[in-house]
Design a protein around this motif. Structure first.
Motif, PDB file in Angstrom:
ATOM      1  N   VAL A  96      25.024  42.592  37.852  1.00  0.00           N
ATOM      2  CA  VAL A  96      25.622  43.255  39.169  1.00  0.00           C
ATOM      3  C   VAL A  96      25.904  44.108  38.746  1.00  0.00           C
ATOM      4  O   VAL A  96      26.801  44.899  38.011  1.00  0.00           O
ATOM      5  N   THR A  97      25.918  45.127  40.324  1.00  0.00           N
ATOM      6  CA  THR A  97      26.995  46.482  40.264  1.00  0.00           C
ATOM      7  C   THR A  97      28.687  46.188  40.702  1.00  0.00           C
ATOM      8  O   THR A  97      28.606  44.621  41.047  1.00  0.00           O
ATOM      9  N   GLY A  98      29.230  47.165  40.174  1.00  0.00           N
ATOM     10  CA  GLY A  98      30.424  46.695  40.357  1.00  0.00           C
ATOM     11  C   GLY A  98      31.120  47.076  42.186  1.00  0.00           C
ATOM     12  O   GLY A  98      31.792  45.751  42.146  1.00  0.00           O
ATOM     13  N   ASP A  99      30.203  46.863  42.681  1.00  0.00           N
ATOM     14  CA  ASP A  99      30.801  46.513  44.493  1.00  0.00           C
ATOM     15  C   ASP A  99      30.590  45.196  44.497  1.00  0.00           C
ATOM     16  O   ASP A  99      30.932  44.940  45.491  1.00  0.00           O
ATOM     17  N   ASN A 100      29.889  44.738  43.503  1.00  0.00           N
ATOM     18  CA  ASN A 100      30.045  42.939  44.304  1.00  0.00           C
ATOM     19  C   ASN A 100      30.561  42.601  43.199  1.00  0.00           C
ATOM     20  O   ASN A 100      31.228  41.198  43.344  1.00  0.00           O
ATOM     21  N   VAL A 101      31.838  42.906  43.126  1.00  0.00           N
ATOM     22  CA  VAL A 101      33.052  42.693  41.848  1.00  0.00           C
ATOM     23  C   VAL A 101      34.414  41.904  42.803  1.00  0.00           C
ATOM     24  O   VAL A 101      34.546  43.813  43.217  1.00  0.00           O
ATOM     25  N   TRP A 102      35.310  40.866  43.637  1.00  0.00           N
ATOM     26  CA  TRP A 102      35.408  40.966  44.417  1.00  0.00           C
ATOM     27  C   TRP A 102      37.022  41.679  43.554  1.00  0.00           C
ATOM     28  O   TRP A 102      37.949  43.066  43.855  1.00  0.00           O
ATOM     29  N   TYR A 103      37.083  40.975  42.276  1.00  0.00           N
ATOM     30  CA  TYR A 103      38.284  41.883  41.592  1.00  0.00           C
ATOM     31  C   TYR A 103      38.097  41.175  39.177  1.00  0.00           C
ATOM     32  O   TYR A 103      37.070  40.225  39.806  1.00  0.00           O
ATOM     33  N   LYS A 104      38.857  41.862  38.868  1.00  0.00           N
ATOM     34  CA  LYS A 104      39.179  40.818  37.583  1.00  0.00           C
ATOM     35  C   LYS A 104      40.153  40.451  37.192  1.00  0.00           C
ATOM     36  O   LYS A 104      41.766  40.904  37.755  1.00  0.00           O
ATOM     37  N   LEU A 105      39.972  38.917  36.750  1.00  0.00           N
ATOM     38  CA  LEU A 105      40.834  38.224  36.746  1.00  0.00           C
ATOM     39  C   LEU A 105      42.151  38.640  35.696  1.00  0.00           C
ATOM     40  O   LEU A 105      42.044  39.583  34.283  1.00  0.00           O
ATOM     41  N   GLU A 106      43.144  38.615  36.447  1.00  0.00           N
ATOM     42  CA  GLU A 106      45.003  38.894  35.327  1.00  0.00           C
ATOM     43  C   GLU A 106      45.884  37.752  35.028  1.00  0.00           C
ATOM     44  O   GLU A 106      45.529  36.779  35.549  1.00  0.00           O
ATOM     45  N   GLY A 107      46.418  37.559  34.101  1.00  0.00           N
ATOM     46  CA  GLY A 107      47.437  36.926  33.485  1.00  0.00           C
ATOM     47  C   GLY A 107      46.114  35.564  33.265  1.00  0.00           C
ATOM     48  O   GLY A 107      45.710  35.437  33.394  1.00  0.00           O
ATOM     49  N   ASP A 108      47.554  34.366  33.273  1.00  0.00           N
ATOM     50  CA  ASP A 108      47.222  33.139  32.575  1.00  0.00           C
ATOM     51  C   ASP A 108      47.600  31.980  33.930  1.00  0.00           C
ATOM     52  O   ASP A 108      47.820  30.852  33.948  1.00  0.00           O
ATOM     53  N   ILE A 109      45.932  32.155  34.448  1.00  0.00           N
ATOM     54  CA  ILE A 109      45.876  32.107  36.086  1.00  0.00           C
ATOM     55  C   ILE A 109      44.247  31.191  35.133  1.00  0.00           C
ATOM     56  O   ILE A 109      43.523  31.546  35.402  1.00  0.00           O
ATOM     57  N   SER A 110      44.132  29.398  35.451  1.00  0.00           N
ATOM     58  CA  SER A 110      43.000  28.800  35.658  1.00  0.00           C
ATOM     59  C   SER A 110      41.940  29.523  36.303  1.00  0.00           C
ATOM     60  O   SER A 110      41.868  30.227  37.302  1.00  0.00           O
ATOM     61  N   GLU A 111      40.670  29.775  36.015  1.00  0.00           N
ATOM     62  CA  GLU A 111      39.601  30.439  36.322  1.00  0.00           C
ATOM     63  C   GLU A 111      38.591  30.161  37.404  1.00  0.00           C
ATOM     64  O   GLU A 111      39.195  30.356  38.956  1.00  0.00           O
ATOM     65  N   THR A 112      39.228  28.570  37.911  1.00  0.00           N
ATOM     66  CA  THR A 112      38.679  27.969  39.017  1.00  0.00           C
ATOM     67  C   THR A 112      39.859  28.013  39.836  1.00  0.00           C
ATOM     68  O   THR A 112      39.033  28.050  41.042  1.00  0.00           O
ATOM     69  N   VAL A 113      40.802  28.506  39.662  1.00  0.00           N
ATOM     70  CA  VAL A 113      42.193  29.143  40.814  1.00  0.00           C
ATOM     71  C   VAL A 113      41.326  30.129  41.047  1.00  0.00           C
ATOM     72  O   VAL A 113      41.520  30.220  42.856  1.00  0.00           O
ATOM     73  N   TRP A 114      40.587  31.028  40.792  1.00  0.00           N
ATOM     74  CA  TRP A 114      40.473  32.328  41.602  1.00  0.00           C
ATOM     75  C   TRP A 114      39.315  32.211  42.449  1.00  0.00           C
ATOM     76  O   TRP A 114      38.682  32.932  42.810  1.00  0.00           O
ATOM     77  N   LEU A 115      38.464  30.816  42.056  1.00  0.00           N
ATOM     78  CA  LEU A 115      37.663  30.529  43.513  1.00  0.00           C
ATOM     79  C   LEU A 115      38.438  29.626  44.977  1.00  0.00           C
ATOM     80  O   LEU A 115      37.440  29.649  45.487  1.00  0.00           O
ATOM     81  N   GLY A 116      39.217  29.717  44.444  1.00  0.00           N
ATOM     82  CA  GLY A 116      40.343  28.988  45.140  1.00  0.00           C
ATOM     83  C   GLY A 116      41.327  29.619  46.033  1.00  0.00           C
ATOM     84  O   GLY A 116      41.288  31.037  46.982  1.00  0.00           O
ATOM     85  N   ALA A 117      42.451  29.104  45.895  1.00  0.00           N
ATOM     86  CA  ALA A 117      43.205  29.659  45.912  1.00  0.00           C
ATOM     87  C   ALA A 117      44.019  31.560  46.241  1.00  0.00           C
ATOM     88  O   ALA A 117      44.744  31.633  46.859  1.00  0.00           O
ATOM     89  N   LEU A 118      43.115  31.607  45.131  1.00  0.00           N
ATOM     90  CA  LEU A 118      43.074  33.112  44.521  1.00  0.00           C
ATOM     91  C   LEU A 118      41.857  34.579  45.000  1.00  0.00           C
ATOM     92  O   LEU A 118      41.659  35.525  44.835  1.00  0.00           O
ATOM     93  N   GLY A 119      40.897  33.109  45.786  1.00  0.00           N
ATOM     94  CA  GLY A 119      39.576  33.901  45.679  1.00  0.00           C
ATOM     95  C   GLY A 119      39.738  33.427  47.585  1.00  0.00           C
ATOM     96  O   GLY A 119      39.832  33.638  48.165  1.00  0.00           O
ATOM     97  N   MET A 120      37.978  33.383  47.838  1.00  0.00           N
ATOM     98  CA  MET A 120      37.556  33.336  49.107  1.00  0.00           C
ATOM     99  C   MET A 120      38.467  32.839  49.836  1.00  0.00           C
ATOM    100  O   MET A 120      38.932  32.402  51.409  1.00  0.00           O
TER     101      MET A 120
END
Ligand SMILES: NC(=O)c1ccc[n+]([C@@H]2O[C@H](COP(=O)([O-])OP(=O)(O)OC[C@H]3O[C@@H](n4cnc5c(N)ncnc54)[C@H](OP(=O)(O)O)[C@@H]3O)[C@@H](O)[C@H]2O)c1
Length: 320
Positions: A96-120
């Motif tokens: 993908v191009t960078g345009d399809n990236v919402w953000y880079k994951l930061e900190g000590d937070i589980s990956e799955t949370v970035w699809l839920g509470a911290l995602g869309m």
């Protein structure tokens, strides 16, 4: 070349999606990168209701967000080894191009949370509630599909705002969960009988804010119980997604006029420029997370079907 697999539809959905509406396609991805592109391997994939109604033609990859581990990069913002939230569909590996990236994951937070509470879903709950409903302390907020990915976050944010929060959902287990995260009153829309009777009982002072995930008669009845000046965020209409017939519901115009209600539909994509602010806010709020994890890329369609059927609580995620 790098080998990948993606899920596609075999045909257009007819009513409830079925397992044989999907098939896996094998593909080889050219590893040559243009400026700004990355290649990554899926760690986990989100399954969301919009896939049921978004026009995705058979043959092309099913849409969806995922967390990717970057394995090759021509983008200095996303170096090899970092993890990103990207919109690249139900795939094991993608370019993908960078345009399809919402953000880079930061900190000590589980990956799955970035699809839920911290995602869309998190962004949707945050902006739909705070921007459109503008709840004030002491007001009564209601959300349907309240134990789902978006709904449970709406309830938690409304509680943090000092509101009285009502939910409705489709099972007693979901009621128990919703109460455990702070909802004041929750009812089961499948078994409660008259919606207006239950609403009058549990919201005797009326409803000020309505976050609508569902549509149909339930939503019309909620609107009939709103206070003057009430605000409605129209987020979803899931009651119609699998329906092969038009969904019938009482008209809402007379209540909207008499109570001077505001109703606004929204697409979370239009808030993309504000996501960094919501992200900081959601992390600070220490939201409680509930996920329904399914293991195995091959189980992505069954996780999607189960989520639409009401079979899960919280955010449905496939761990690849
Ligand atoms: N506008 C936007 O930008 C945006 C962004 C994200 C999501 N959305 C919408 O927000 C809504 C919630 O999404 P989500 O990801 O949080 O999904 P979800 O609530 O986690 O999952 C869907 C849930 O909908 C409920 N449901 C299914 N059929 C129903 C029906 N006929 N009547 C009432 N409830 C029904 C089921 O729960 P029960 O057991 O409670 O029935 C099911 O678990 C969806 O409508 C989605 O399309 C909109």
């Amino acid at each position: 070349m790098v080998h990948s697999q993606y899920w596609t539809k075999t045909r257009e959905f007819d009513g409830k999606p079925k397992l044989n509406d999907f098939e896996i396609i094998e593909e080889e991805i050219d590893e040559t990168l243009n400026d700004g592109e990355i290649i990554g391997e899926a760690i986990c994939i989100s399954v969301d209701p919009f896939i049921r109604v978004y026009p995705i033609p058979p043959g092309v990859p099913v849409l969806g967000f995922q967390i990717l581990r970057v394995t090759k990069s021509a983008n200095s913002k996303y170096p090899v080894g970092c993890k990103v939230l990207a919109n690249c569909g139900w795939r094991t590996t993608c370019k993908v191009t960078g345009d399809n990236v919402w953000y880079k994951l930061e900190g000590d937070i589980s990956e799955t949370v970035w699809l839920g509470a911290l995602g869309m879903p998190g962004m949707t709950a945050h902006y739909g509630l705070l921007d459109i409903c503008s709840p004030k302390p002491g007001e009564t907020v209601i959300v349907n599909s309240c134990a789902g990915a978006v709904g449970n976050l709406v309830g938690q944010i409304a509680k943090i705002k000092g509101c009285r929060v009502i939910g409705c959902c489709g099972s007693d287990e979901k009621i128990e969960f919703s109460k455990s995260i702070g909802f004041d009153e929750v009812f089961n829309y499948k078994t409660c009988g008259s919606y207006t009777d239950i609403l009058k009982k549990i919201a005797p002072n009326g409803i000020d804010c309505f976050f609508d995930n569902v549509g149909g008669q339930l939503s019309s009845d909620i609107i009939s119980c709103m206070n003057v000046g009430g605000r409605i965020a129209v987020c979803g209409a899931i009651t119609s997604y699998n329906s092969t017939e038009p969904v019938m519901a009482s008209m809402v115009q007379m209540n909207m006029i008499a109570k001077q209600l505001s109703m606004k539909g929204f697409s979370i994509a239009s808030y993309a420029h504000k996501f960094p602010d919501a992200l900081k806010d959601m992390i600070q709020k220490k939201i409680k997370v509930r996920e329904a994890l399914t293991t195995g890329f091959e189980n992505t369609p069954s996780s999607f079907i189960n989520m639409l059927d009401g079979g899960i609580i919280g955010k449905a995620v496939v761990v690849v």
